[in-house]
Design a protein around this motif. Structure first.
Motif, PDB file in Angstrom:
ATOM      1  N   ILE A  75      -1.602   3.476  -2.747  1.00  0.00           N
ATOM      2  CA  ILE A  75      -3.044   3.195  -2.786  1.00  0.00           C
ATOM      3  C   ILE A  75      -3.716   3.703  -1.517  1.00  0.00           C
ATOM      4  O   ILE A  75      -3.251   3.454  -0.405  1.00  0.00           O
ATOM      5  N   LYS A  76      -4.803   4.408  -1.663  1.00  0.00           N
ATOM      6  CA  LYS A  76      -5.620   4.838  -0.545  1.00  0.00           C
ATOM      7  C   LYS A  76      -6.947   4.106  -0.595  1.00  0.00           C
ATOM      8  O   LYS A  76      -7.625   4.116  -1.635  1.00  0.00           O
ATOM      9  N   SER A 136      -5.581   3.282   4.859  1.00  0.00           N
ATOM     10  CA  SER A 136      -5.495   1.907   4.354  1.00  0.00           C
ATOM     11  C   SER A 136      -6.210   0.944   5.297  1.00  0.00           C
ATOM     12  O   SER A 136      -6.240   1.161   6.506  1.00  0.00           O
ATOM     13  N   ALA A 139      -7.727  -5.276  -4.974  1.00  0.00           N
ATOM     14  CA  ALA A 139      -6.530  -4.614  -5.497  1.00  0.00           C
ATOM     15  C   ALA A 139      -5.290  -5.487  -5.350  1.00  0.00           C
ATOM     16  O   ALA A 139      -4.380  -5.447  -6.192  1.00  0.00           O
ATOM     17  N   LEU A 176       0.832  -1.206   0.000  1.00  0.00           N
ATOM     18  CA  LEU A 176       0.000   0.000   0.000  1.00  0.00           C
ATOM     19  C   LEU A 176       0.866   1.256   0.000  1.00  0.00           C
ATOM     20  O   LEU A 176       0.562   2.236  -0.677  1.00  0.00           O
ATOM     21  N   ASP A 203     -10.127  -1.511  -3.010  1.00  0.00           N
ATOM     22  CA  ASP A 203     -10.088  -0.060  -3.235  1.00  0.00           C
ATOM     23  C   ASP A 203     -11.069   0.692  -2.355  1.00  0.00           C
ATOM     24  O   ASP A 203     -10.896   1.885  -2.094  1.00  0.00           O
TER      25      ASP A 203
END
Length: 892
Positions: free
Chosen positions: A473-474, A550, A490, A468, A513
């Motif tokens: 990625i959030k 996350s 994801a 992450l 996601d």
């Protein structure tokens, strides 16, 4: 100041001077002689990170002696509380067993910072002791450094001290240094002769002997050199003076006693210990030593807590814990079974508050912290002592003379036994402790802790969190608004690595996601639930939040195959979530109620919020009284039953705080925060999930309140169905008690109280009856006395009784015997007890400890004690007769 001779015997002495009077006289004397009287500093040094504790009067002046700071005065005097329990000044193991060793003591000191030097310091010392205090100058000797002719001449020529009473010693005894480098210089000690009766009796006994006859009262340090790394000493441009005199020693000399513990600085404390435990002073050396240990340690406890040191497992807190637990172990010897040290500490507060006002201000704090620390340790002390005895038994059986290090570690790790407490027990039994083995076990634990810490590093064992972070990625959290969401897989992680897919039975970590699952954070557990998609189904056991944006799901594939990129319909278990958020909102109501009832000092110090219960840790320094706890519970339920709305909004941090929002313990906040409010009741910064109305909580019930750590309390509570079930269980239990005591539920409490009172009275009667019965046996026991080779012996089994009663009987028989040895035995249930005694005139020839150990072997047990009195026990009662016959073998 002219030269003067002050060596003649004074016509008056001031033996009526109390310790408090001596302290005041000292400070007054030096104030009249141009010194600035300053308060003593804290036991926690504020200017020296190399010291655990203040161990000398000069510590607070170290910067001035080193020239790092300038003072507004050139002369100072203090009464400084000091603690010596570590490093080269570790007196702990001797405390209570000698006349003058202490953990905490007071050091009276006068100091000169480049002002006066040797001549004045010597005059002040002698003048104060002889003229102000009234000590006999002819009973005092002085020592000087072997190369310090200047000090010798001042004592001899200026002060008129005969050469026969001036002794020279080497660097070990009469040279002082602040460290390997820096200020240093010779010193001179004033020594008082307590008389031949206190000495060792050896013809060679003289000043410098290790016995107590020649007592060092005052040490005068002449700081005149600056030592460099090579050891070279250069004269200081402004020589200084640092002196130190133990108040306890001075009081002993002035009051005409040979032990510091017999001075008025200790007498009230020891008298209270004797009163509380019911053991008279002078019963035995062991009980007297135990009282001295407790008196000393109570003083240290009161002063350390007042100075902000709290019991813990590291640093200064661990030293305090060691001191307190050593006192509690000695309390066991006196028969204490309940917390007592806090009561003794209150006597210390009372006796010393006039000189140290902070003690009185902190009296409630001292009492609370001491009580809860000793209560915690007493819960495990008996179990730990049993483990010690078991190890001693194994040692006797195998012939080992060393106490196993791994057992010492288990005592430390499981039962909270400081290793020096175990070492104390070993010394009493005449065995050694395997310190190296203990340290090896400690190092194993440290290594495991280091390994565990490494395992917690992002990327080392958390590939999902690392992914992450790398990918940026959030995860969008939608769980505040709804409990379901369509998400895309994801990334999947299996067995520490990223995977493209996972099949039936495989456990994975799943990143999506978007998610409605709350990731564990802020004390609230992660959500549980399920997920499903085309051809697969998963169960989600938990969710965690490794970062602020996350969420990682811990899941198991139960059907089909989940692949990276698949669409997953995520569903949170609604019942579990609702109960969790009910508990979370209840913690907010609980904190508000605690602050209203106990005060605004209450702050959250940790929490657990799950579907099963809530746990709330908060700052407070004493147990919450029952009535206050009930008031807190009632206030929370009032808000629950009122059905108040619960709202939340995102706003700038400063705005939320200005609005009165409370922040959570240990949390870090972003610029924009979420504020959860129950209007008129509570307003907190919180990222957790909550009910929308307090009525959803249903019911609130506190199930426990207790200490978590020094100054931190813990409440556990239930809400909703859990609280209702708890009330049912409590009601069922109450009804069962009422049935058992054959009264109605309304009468049950009074009935149980009356029964307990009757039981207590009967137990007291039984104890008294046993003691009366034991005294009645004296005549019958004495009839069994026989003489062999001129030695009277008594070996007898008496009626069943406990060890205390048997020991009292042995004491009485020994006094009636006048000269002889004895061995008494008694059965109690499936065990038996043995007590051996030797009259004073025979203790050099016979040892009660050896006698009882030999007898104990016949009953499969062990024991020990002193040469004049010892006790043992065993489980093989059939061996009692053989045990008693062993007594005659000592004479034959």
């Amino acid at each position: 100041m002219g030269d003067r001779v002050v060596t003649s015997k004074k016509e008056r002495t001031k033996t009526d001077m109390t310790g408090a009077m001596l302290r005041a006289a000292f400070l007054s004397y030096f104030e009249k002689n141009g010194h600035k009287v300053l308060p003593g500093s804290s036991l926690v040094p504020g200017n020296d990170p190399t010291l655990l504790f203040t161990n000398a009067g000069m510590v607070q002046f170290k910067e001035y002696f080193l020239g790092l700071a300038a003072a507004d005065w050139k002369r100072a005097a203090t009464a400084q509380r000091c603690l010596r329990v570590s490093g080269k000044h570790n007196d702990l193991e001797n405390v209570g067993y000698t006349a003058r060793h202490h953990t905490l003591f007071e050091m009276l000191g006068n100091f000169s910072f480049g002002d006066y030097f040797k001549k004045e310091a010597i005059f002040f010392g002698w003048d104060f002791l002889t003229r102000e205090v009234g000590l006999d100058g002819t009973r005092m000797t002085v020592s000087v450094y072997e190369e310090d002719d200047e000090a010798y001449d001042i004592w001899h020529k200026s002060m008129g001290i005969p050469a026969s009473r001036i002794v020279r010693f080497g660097e070990k005894d009469n040279f002082w240094a602040m460290g390997p480098t820096g200020p240093c210089g010779p010193c001179s000690e004033i020594i008082y002769d307590q008389g031949e009766g206190v000495g060792c009796g050896r013809p060679t006994c003289a000043v410098g002997c290790d016995c107590d006859r020649f007592l060092e009262i005052w040490n005068l340090v002449f700081m005149q050199y600056d030592q460099d790394e090579s050891g070279k000493k250069a004269p200081l441009p402004k020589p200084s003076i640092d002196t130190g005199m133990g108040l306890e020693r001075l009081a002993a000399v002035v009051q005409g006693v040979t032990s510091n513990y017999d001075t008025d600085l200790f007498r009230p404390i020891i008298s209270e210990i004797s009163r509380l435990c019911g053991v008279p002073e002078g019963r035995s050396d062991a009980t007297d030593a135990a009282m001295r240990v407790i008196a000393d340690h109570a003083r240290a406890t009161a002063f350390l807590i007042t100075d902000g040191v709290l019991p813990s497992n590291e640093g200064r807190g661990y030293v305090l814990r060691r001191i307190m637990r050593r006192a509690l172990r000695h309390g066991k010897k006196l028969g204490f079974t309940e917390p007592f040290l806090h009561k003794i500490a209150s006597v210390v507060v009372k006796e010393f508050s006039s000189a140290y006002p902070d003690l009185e201000k902190s009296s409630g704090f001292v009492d609370t912290i001491a009580f809860h620390e000793e209560k915690r340790f007493l819960e495990t002390l008996d179990a730990g002592l049993r483990m010690v005895e078991d190890e001693f038994a194994r040692m006797r059986k195998s012939g080992r003379k060393m106490f196993a290090g791994d057992v010492a570690f288990k005592l430390y790790d499981t039962f909270g036994f400081p290793v020096d407490l175990t070492a104390d027990l070993c010394r009493e039994r005449g065995v050694t402790l395997d310190s190296a083995g203990f340290e090896a076990e400690m190092e194993k634990q440290r290594a495991q802790s280091r390994e565990a810490w490494k395992g917690g590093e992002v990327g080392a064992s958390d590939p999902a969190a690392a992914f992450l972070a790398r990918a940026g990625i959030k995860v969008e959290f939608v769980g505040y608004e709804r409990l379901t969401a369509a998400a895309r897989a994801a990334a999947l992680f299996r067995k520490g690595g990223q995977a493209a897919s996972a099949g039936p039975g495989e456990e994975i970590e799943l990143v999506t996601d978007v998610t409605p699952f709350y990731g564990e954070a802020g004390g609230q557990v992660g959500d549980v639930g399920s997920g499903a998609g085309k051809g697969f189904r998963i169960e989600i056991a938990s969710a965690r939040r490794p970062g602020p944006d996350s969420v990682v799901h811990s899941a198991k594939v139960v059907e089909g195959t989940l692949r990276e990129g698949d669409v997953v319909e995520l569903t949170v278990d609604e019942a579990v979530r609702r109960q969790t958020q009910a508990n979370h909102t209840a913690t907010h109501l609980l904190q508000a109620a605690l602050r209203e009832v106990l005060g605004n000092h209450v702050k959250q110090a940790g929490s657990y919020v799950g579907p099963d219960k809530l746990r709330f840790d908060f700052t407070h320094y004493e147990a919450v009284p029952e009535d206050a706890l009930r008031e807190v519970e009632n206030r929370v339920n009032d808000h629950v039953f009122a059905g108040r709305p619960v709202t939340w909004e995102n706003l700038p941090y400063d705005t939320a705080v200005a609005a009165g929002a409370m922040a959570f313990f240990g949390e870090k906040y972003a610029d924009i925060v979420r504020m959860v409010s129950v209007p008129g009741v509570s307003r907190e910064l919180c990222g957790g999930t909550h009910v929308r109305n307090t009525g959803e909580i249903g019911l609130f019930r506190i199930v426990s309140e207790g200490a978590l750590a020094a100054g931190v309390r813990r409440i556990e509570a239930l809400t909703g169905p859990g609280a209702f079930r708890r009330l049912q269980e409590e009601s069922d239990g109450f009804q069962a008690i009422a049935r058992d005591v054959k009264v109605s539920p309304a009468e049950a409490v009074d009935r149980v109280r009356k029964l307990l009172s009757q039981i207590k009275a009967l137990e007291k009667e039984i104890q008294e009856a046993r003691r009366r019965s034991a005294r009645d046996f004296v005549g019958a026991v004495m009839e069994k006395a026989v003489a062999t080779k001129g030695i009277r012996m008594v070996a007898a089994e008496v009626e069943p009784m406990d060890p205390d009663a048997l020991r009292e009987l042995a004491d009485t028989v020994k006094s009636r015997l006048k000269s002889g040895i004895l061995l008494l035995a008694a059965r109690q249930g499936e065990r038996c007890h043995l007590v051996a005694g030797v009259t004073p005139d025979l203790v050099k020839e016979y040892s009660a400890s050896d006698i009882v150990k030999k007898a104990a072997a016949c009953v499969g047990g062990g024991g020990g004690g002193r040469r004049d009195m010892a006790q043992a026990g065993g489980a093989k009662v059939e061996g009692l007769a053989a045990a008693l016959t062993t007594l005659s073998s000592w004479v034959r």
